[in-house]
Write a protein that holds these residues in place. Structure first.
Motif, mmCIF file in Angstrom:
data_model
loop_
_atom_site.group_PDB
_atom_site.id
_atom_site.type_symbol
_atom_site.label_atom_id
_atom_site.label_comp_id
_atom_site.label_asym_id
_atom_site.label_seq_id
_atom_site.Cartn_x
_atom_site.Cartn_y
_atom_site.Cartn_z
ATOM 1 N N MET A 197 -31.244 51.700 4.600
ATOM 2 C CA MET A 197 -30.490 52.942 4.484
ATOM 3 C C MET A 197 -29.622 53.174 5.723
ATOM 4 O O MET A 197 -30.011 52.876 6.850
ATOM 5 N N SER A 198 -28.447 53.716 5.487
ATOM 6 C CA SER A 198 -27.543 54.091 6.566
ATOM 7 C C SER A 198 -26.742 55.307 6.112
ATOM 8 O O SER A 198 -26.123 55.281 5.030
ATOM 9 N N PHE A 199 -26.786 56.373 6.912
ATOM 10 C CA PHE A 199 -26.108 57.622 6.562
ATOM 11 C C PHE A 199 -26.534 58.118 5.176
ATOM 12 O O PHE A 199 -25.726 58.603 4.391
ATOM 13 N N GLY A 200 -27.824 57.921 4.896
ATOM 14 C CA GLY A 200 -28.393 58.461 3.668
ATOM 15 C C GLY A 200 -28.170 57.637 2.422
ATOM 16 O O GLY A 200 -28.554 58.059 1.325
ATOM 17 N N LYS A 201 -27.566 56.458 2.564
ATOM 18 C CA LYS A 201 -27.312 55.614 1.389
ATOM 19 C C LYS A 201 -27.705 54.171 1.695
ATOM 20 O O LYS A 201 -27.656 53.741 2.857
ATOM 21 N N PRO A 202 -28.072 53.387 0.653
ATOM 22 C CA PRO A 202 -28.314 51.956 0.877
ATOM 23 C C PRO A 202 -27.032 51.301 1.380
ATOM 24 O O PRO A 202 -25.930 51.629 0.909
ATOM 25 N N GLY B 245 -25.816 48.578 0.794
ATOM 26 C CA GLY B 245 -25.118 47.851 -0.260
ATOM 27 C C GLY B 245 -24.129 48.710 -1.024
ATOM 28 O O GLY B 245 -23.288 48.193 -1.767
ATOM 29 N N SER B 246 -24.231 50.023 -0.862
ATOM 30 C CA SER B 246 -23.282 50.904 -1.550
ATOM 31 C C SER B 246 -21.947 50.970 -0.828
ATOM 32 O O SER B 246 -20.971 51.497 -1.381
ATOM 33 N N VAL C 81 -24.685 41.307 7.512
ATOM 34 C CA VAL C 81 -25.354 42.231 6.589
ATOM 35 C C VAL C 81 -26.617 42.804 7.233
ATOM 36 O O VAL C 81 -26.908 44.003 7.130
ATOM 37 N N PHE C 82 -27.360 41.971 7.930
ATOM 38 C CA PHE C 82 -28.600 42.413 8.580
ATOM 39 C C PHE C 82 -28.336 43.092 9.923
ATOM 40 O O PHE C 82 -29.250 43.636 10.531
ATOM 41 N N GLY C 83 -27.097 43.031 10.395
ATOM 42 C CA GLY C 83 -26.735 43.721 11.623
ATOM 43 C C GLY C 83 -27.513 43.226 12.825
ATOM 44 O O GLY C 83 -27.680 42.020 13.030
ATOM 45 N N GLY C 84 -28.013 44.164 13.628
ATOM 46 C CA GLY C 84 -28.772 43.802 14.826
ATOM 47 C C GLY C 84 -29.983 42.960 14.508
ATOM 48 O O GLY C 84 -30.330 42.036 15.263
ATOM 49 N N ASN C 85 -30.637 43.239 13.390
ATOM 50 C CA ASN C 85 -31.791 42.427 12.998
ATOM 51 C C ASN C 85 -31.387 40.978 12.739
ATOM 52 O O ASN C 85 -32.125 40.056 13.066
ATOM 53 N N GLY C 86 -30.214 40.791 12.143
ATOM 54 C CA GLY C 86 -29.754 39.436 11.851
ATOM 55 C C GLY C 86 -29.526 38.605 13.087
ATOM 56 O O GLY C 86 -29.635 37.370 13.053
ATOM 57 N N TYR C 87 -29.224 39.283 14.182
ATOM 58 C CA TYR C 87 -28.960 38.584 15.441
ATOM 59 C C TYR C 87 -30.247 38.189 16.152
ATOM 60 O O TYR C 87 -30.228 37.370 17.070
ATOM 61 N N MET C 88 -31.369 38.745 15.721
ATOM 62 C CA MET C 88 -32.664 38.457 16.341
ATOM 63 C C MET C 88 -33.277 37.186 15.757
ATOM 64 O O MET C 88 -33.242 36.958 14.538
ATOM 65 N N SER C 89 -33.857 36.381 16.628
ATOM 66 C CA SER C 89 -34.420 35.098 16.190
ATOM 67 C C SER C 89 -35.507 35.265 15.139
ATOM 68 O O SER C 89 -35.672 34.416 14.258
ATOM 69 N N GLU C 90 -36.263 36.350 15.214
ATOM 70 C CA GLU C 90 -37.425 36.510 14.337
ATOM 71 C C GLU C 90 -37.049 36.583 12.863
ATOM 72 O O GLU C 90 -37.885 36.343 11.993
ATOM 73 N N TYR C 91 -35.801 36.921 12.556
ATOM 74 C CA TYR C 91 -35.380 36.986 11.156
ATOM 75 C C TYR C 91 -34.942 35.628 10.606
ATOM 76 O O TYR C 91 -34.770 35.468 9.402
ATOM 77 N N CYS D 79 -30.215 38.914 1.268
ATOM 78 C CA CYS D 79 -29.172 39.908 1.530
ATOM 79 C C CYS D 79 -29.168 41.006 0.472
ATOM 80 O O CYS D 79 -28.991 42.196 0.789
ATOM 81 N N LEU D 80 -29.356 40.627 -0.793
ATOM 82 C CA LEU D 80 -29.406 41.621 -1.869
ATOM 83 C C LEU D 80 -30.561 42.589 -1.666
ATOM 84 O O LEU D 80 -30.390 43.817 -1.764
ATOM 85 N N ASP D 81 -31.723 42.042 -1.386
ATOM 86 C CA ASP D 81 -32.901 42.895 -1.188
ATOM 87 C C ASP D 81 -32.692 43.850 -0.012
ATOM 88 O O ASP D 81 -33.027 45.037 -0.092
#
Length: 381
Positions: A269-274, A276-277, A337-347, A261-263
């Motif tokens: 990036m989202s709206f020009g910022k990481p 985590g900000s 934290v991973f959003g849509g990617n987190g919902y995917m089995s491959e992650y 999650c930290l990495d």
């Protein structure tokens, strides 16, 4: 804070070298819901199964805390949560009671095989009618000369389909109760013992689960662990180690999840910022850190008190509650934290959620743990 010495660190680092191979194909393995004998052979090579057992039986003779430290490393490096669960099940359910309560002859015959992983262990406690109320088990063991004859059925037996030897808890007194249950060491190929098909389940799918059926199963009287009628003493000893072994693995899994999650939060990036900000994301990660450190401290502190001979009934219940709920909460946070990617089995993150749910149920459901703590506080009388 525990400071681990060079030998303890070396044991954990030695295990870490196997992490990539143990984790390989973990998502596909979960989808197939199949136990991997190849990975079990790899586990054997790591030596982790031998950690808590005496050297004369092929073990490494390590302390409870050292064993937990290395098991935490297993959770951190191996992404196959079902495999991790099968490891702690074999160690705690069979090896632990055998070492503590087995006769010298039983230990000579079975403990080297459990410690090496040549034999896979399981224990049969739960029944479909009684669930968490083990006092109401119906499986009977009746003395017949120099044997006991077992009849009944058990369910939710982890490692059941692949076990070579099973610790079976059965009533040896008609009324049952605290002094009416006995623990037996039973070979899985004993005539009359039938293993049901693997049961499909939500998570921990690579750790097989089944029912066991006992139809006039004749077990030599010298296979009793401890004494006749002392089964709950055996079970209490086992469950303490099962909680410590299994849930310290979960803290290793949480540590890996935190790092991911930290990495991700620093690079996505989202709206020009990481991401985590953003405070909403950062708070989830901070909560993960807090939950991890709290669970880890409770488990190690409880282990130290257990080793010192203290009464750890409440400590064990709190540690189990905290860790299981933290593991579930942090697995859900990681998906968010991973959003849509987190919902995917491959992650592999949705798999963590399904695995984590189990921890709130096994080793005494969290509802049972609340009841235990309440009783120790003098409530509910």
């Amino acid at each position: 804070m525990i400071r681990w010495n060079a030998d303890q660190t070396a044991l954990r680092e030695g295990l870490a070298r196997f992490g990539d191979d143990l984790s390989a194909g973990h998502i596909e393995g979960d989808e197939q819901a199949a136990f991997s004998h190849d990975k079990w052979r790899m586990i054997q090579k790591t030596g982790i199964l031998s950690l808590p057992f005496e050297e004369r039986y092929g073990g490494l003779g390590q302390s409870l805390l050292t064993t937990m430290y290395v098991l935490e490393g297993l959770g951190h490096t191996c992404r196959d949560g079902g495999l991790n669960f099968s490891v702690t099940t074999s160690m705690a359910s069979t090896g632990v009671p055998l070492q503590a309560f087995g006769s010298p002859a039983l230990k000579d015959a079975y403990l080297p095989r459990i410690a090496s992983g040549e034999a896979i262990g399981a224990h049969a406690i739960t029944e479909s009618e009684s669930g968490s109320d083990a006092m109401q088990m119906r499986t009977r063991a009746v003395r017949d000369g120099d044997h006991f004859v077992l009849n009944g059925a058990k369910t939710f037996v982890s490692n059941g389909p692949v076990a070579d030897v099973v610790v079976v808890y059965a009533r040896t007194h008609p009324q049952g109760g605290a002094l009416g249950v006995t623990a037996f060491l039973v070979d899985a190929d004993t005539p009359g013992l039938t293993t049901g098909n693997p049961i499909k389940k939500m998570g921990l799918r690579t750790s097989p689960l089944s029912e066991l059926y006992f139809d006039d199963v004749r077990v030599p009287a010298d296979r009793v662990l401890g004494r006749v009628g002392g089964g709950f003493l055996v079970l209490d000893h086992v469950m303490k180690r099962e909680i410590l072994y299994t849930f310290i693995v979960n803290t290793g899994e949480m540590q890996h999840r935190l790092t991911r999650c930290l990495d991700y939060a620093k690079t996505r990036m989202s709206f020009g910022k990481p991401i985590g900000s953003y405070q909403s994301v950062a708070n989830k990660i901070v909560d993960t850190k807090i939950r991890l450190e709290t669970a880890r401290k409770w488990l190690y502190d409880t282990a130290q008190r257990l080793e010192a001979g203290d009464n750890v009934t409440v400590d064990m219940a709190i540690a189990k509650l905290l860790t299981s709920e933290s593991n579930l909460a942090t697995s859900l946070a990681a998906v968010q934290v991973f959003g849509g990617n987190g919902y995917m089995s491959e992650y592999g993150l949705e798999k963590d959620v399904r695995n984590a749910v189990a921890g709130t149920i096994y080793s005494g459901s969290n509802e049972i743990q609340y009841n235990r703590i309440a009783a120790m506080l003098g409530l509910g009388k």
